[in-house]
Design a protein around this motif. Structure first.
Motif, short mmCIF file in Angstrom:
data_model
loop_
_atom_site.label_atom_id
_atom_site.label_comp_id
_atom_site.label_asym_id
_atom_site.label_seq_id
_atom_site.Cartn_x
_atom_site.Cartn_y
_atom_site.Cartn_z
N ALA A 100 0.82 -1.21 0.00
CA ALA A 100 0.00 0.00 0.00
C ALA A 100 0.85 1.26 0.00
N LYS A 101 0.34 2.29 -0.63
CA LYS A 101 0.98 3.61 -0.63
C LYS A 101 0.20 4.54 0.29
N PRO A 102 0.83 5.60 0.80
CA PRO A 102 0.09 6.57 1.61
C PRO A 102 -1.15 7.05 0.87
N GLY A 103 -2.29 7.02 1.57
CA GLY A 103 -3.55 7.41 0.97
C GLY A 103 -4.38 6.25 0.47
N ASP A 104 -3.76 5.06 0.34
CA ASP A 104 -4.52 3.88 -0.09
C ASP A 104 -5.47 3.43 1.00
N VAL A 105 -6.38 2.54 0.63
CA VAL A 105 -7.37 1.97 1.56
C VAL A 105 -7.01 0.52 1.86
N VAL A 106 -7.15 0.13 3.13
CA VAL A 106 -7.01 -1.25 3.56
C VAL A 106 -8.28 -1.63 4.32
N VAL A 107 -8.91 -2.72 3.94
CA VAL A 107 -10.16 -3.17 4.57
C VAL A 107 -9.85 -4.23 5.62
N ARG A 153 -11.79 -0.23 -3.74
CA ARG A 153 -10.58 -0.69 -4.42
C ARG A 153 -9.36 -0.68 -3.49
N PRO A 154 -9.41 -1.45 -2.42
CA PRO A 154 -8.32 -1.42 -1.44
C PRO A 154 -7.04 -2.06 -1.95
N ALA A 155 -5.95 -1.69 -1.32
CA ALA A 155 -4.66 -2.29 -1.65
C ALA A 155 -4.49 -3.65 -0.97
N LEU A 156 -5.28 -3.89 0.09
CA LEU A 156 -5.13 -5.11 0.89
C LEU A 156 -6.38 -5.31 1.73
N VAL A 157 -6.73 -6.58 1.99
CA VAL A 157 -7.79 -6.89 2.94
C VAL A 157 -7.19 -7.80 4.01
N ILE A 158 -7.52 -7.52 5.27
CA ILE A 158 -6.95 -8.26 6.41
C ILE A 158 -8.08 -8.85 7.25
N LEU A 159 -7.95 -10.12 7.59
CA LEU A 159 -8.92 -10.78 8.48
C LEU A 159 -8.20 -11.32 9.70
N LEU A 175 -13.88 -15.60 2.76
CA LEU A 175 -13.33 -14.29 2.41
C LEU A 175 -12.24 -14.43 1.35
N GLY A 176 -11.53 -15.55 1.38
CA GLY A 176 -10.52 -15.80 0.36
C GLY A 176 -11.13 -15.81 -1.03
N ARG A 177 -12.30 -16.43 -1.16
CA ARG A 177 -12.98 -16.46 -2.46
C ARG A 177 -13.44 -15.07 -2.88
N ILE A 178 -13.96 -14.31 -1.92
CA ILE A 178 -14.44 -12.96 -2.22
C ILE A 178 -13.28 -12.06 -2.63
N ALA A 179 -12.16 -12.15 -1.91
CA ALA A 179 -10.99 -11.33 -2.23
C ALA A 179 -10.42 -11.70 -3.60
N SER A 180 -10.41 -12.99 -3.90
CA SER A 180 -9.89 -13.43 -5.19
C SER A 180 -10.73 -12.90 -6.34
N GLU A 181 -12.04 -12.97 -6.19
CA GLU A 181 -12.93 -12.45 -7.23
C GLU A 181 -12.77 -10.95 -7.42
N ALA A 182 -12.47 -10.24 -6.32
CA ALA A 182 -12.29 -8.79 -6.39
C ALA A 182 -10.88 -8.39 -6.82
N GLY A 183 -9.97 -9.38 -6.86
CA GLY A 183 -8.59 -9.09 -7.24
C GLY A 183 -7.82 -8.32 -6.19
N VAL A 184 -8.16 -8.54 -4.91
CA VAL A 184 -7.51 -7.82 -3.80
C VAL A 184 -6.62 -8.79 -3.02
N PRO A 185 -5.36 -8.46 -2.79
CA PRO A 185 -4.49 -9.31 -1.96
C PRO A 185 -5.09 -9.48 -0.56
#
Length: 377
Positions: A100-107, A153-159, A175-185
């Motif tokens: 992630a870069k400064p200003g990005d979103v992380v869920v 459009r987050p740079a990363l999702v954390i559970l 959540l792994g399936r959802i993240a994969s479909e969304a193309g989010v690490p």
């Protein structure tokens, strides 16, 4: 003179809870094995594992750091590449700072550890939380991640799996399936999973899996592990431009000395004990039922699926309001009975872990609660 006396007293100390029944959540998964205790003496001098280092921690052959990091950990974590960290929070920050870069979103989930928020703040990213349900369950519905993953459009999702407060285990694979479909690490913070229960990054559909050596892998702390897919190796473990054999996010090297030696020494037993997780779950569920039989309320998922538990203890809190010791009476009462893990001053809500105690020992814990309620009735 006073300072010298203080240091001498320190060297004379023994663990205050040695030999006691331990229900402290921060300790039950990190009680050292006998092999690890022997390793403490051998590797106690500074960065002792670095005696034969040629410049890269993960390449040390004696002691067998290379085999541990490059062979054993990837198989255990179900990942392609593994590395050592100072703890789970450091693993989270390494990934977050790399992707992630400064200003990005992380869920993240609403039950996330405070250190996840601090890591986001340090990296200058915006944290978007998917809230937990109302009490007493405080569960995470992973389907609720779909909307912010699509719209922000987050740079990363954390559970957090499980969370350290209630011990809830959300649907990480879902959540792994959802993240994969969304193309989010996708990163799974398994600080209280890796080393306690069977967990494979590949089974969860995750890009990263974080573990804590000093919370769940019978290691002295601070220590941790981080597994990842091969495609992230050159991103997270990128080398320094000035020192080619040092990784930037690791600041060159991470854990050395006692922390690494105990992590490796305990690993054979840790790898074996996760296969008995069903026994741990059964023990935790029995304990929860017995506590509720005394009038306490277990918060979080039911039936419970982890050894970490939080109880609402209104009766104990009411006692604290009318005794001279106030909230400290409970800590003292348990200490007198040979039980360790009740935080001084806490009575209204108690966080416990059944991981390190036997069924017989837990029966003594239940008896202690019952005796205290009767004593102060």
């Amino acid at each position: 003179m006073a300072q010298q006396e203080s240091l001498e007293r320190l060297t004379a100390l023994t663990r205050p809870h040695k030999g006691m029944i331990n229900i402290m959540p921060l300790q039950t998964g990190s009680i050292l094995t006998e092999a690890a205790r022997r390793a403490v003496e051998v590797f106690a001098d500074g960065y002792s594992v670095c005696d034969f280092c040629q410049g890269r921690l993960s390449e040390i052959v004696n002691p067998p750091v290379k085999q541990f990091v490059q062979e054993l950990l990837p198989e255990f974590l179900g990942c392609d590449v593994a590395t050592l960290t100072y703890g789970a929070r450091d693993g989270v920050f390494m990934v977050l700072h790399s992707l992630a870069k400064p200003g990005d979103v992380v869920v993240v989930d609403g039950n996330r550890h405070y250190s996840t928020a601090v890591a986001a703040e340090r990296a200058g990213v915006e944290l978007v939380e998917v809230p937990a349900s109302a009490g007493p369950e405080y569960t995470i519905d992973v389907d609720a991640f779909a909307e912010p993953l699509r719209s922000r459009r987050p740079a990363l999702v954390i559970l957090t799996y499980p969370d350290g407060r209630f011990g809830n285990l959300p649907d990480a694979a879902g959540l792994g399936r959802i993240a994969s479909e969304a193309g989010v690490p996708y990163l799974v913070n398994g600080a209280y999973a890796v080393g306690r229960m069977p967990v494979k990054m590949s089974d969860l559909g995750a890009d990263f899996l974080v573990g804590s050596g000093h919370k769940s892998m019978a290691s002295a702390g601070p220590s941790g592990v981080l597994g990842m897919k091969a495609k992230w190796r050159d991103v997270v473990l990128r080398p320094s431009t000035q020192h080619k054999n040092k990784e930037v996010e690791c600041l060159g090297c991470t854990i050395r000395g006692v922390t690494l030696a105990t992590l490796m020494a305990s690993f054979p037993e840790v790898r074996e004990r996760v296969n008995r997780w069903d026994e741990q779950v059964a023990k935790a569920q029995w304990f929860s039922s017995a506590m509720e039989g005394l009038g306490f309320v277990q918060l979080g998922e039911k039936p419970h699926r982890h050894d970490l538990m939080r109880f609402e203890c209104t009766k104990l809190y009411e006692i604290s309001q009318r005794v001279r010791e106030r909230g400290y009476y409970l800590y003292k009462a348990f200490e007198d009975r040979g039980i360790w893990g009740i935080k001084p001053g806490q009575t209204k809500n108690l966080e416990l872990s059944t991981f390190a105690a036997s069924r017989e020992q837990l029966e003594k814990v239940i008896s202690a609660f019952s005796e205290i309620l009767t004593q102060y009735r």
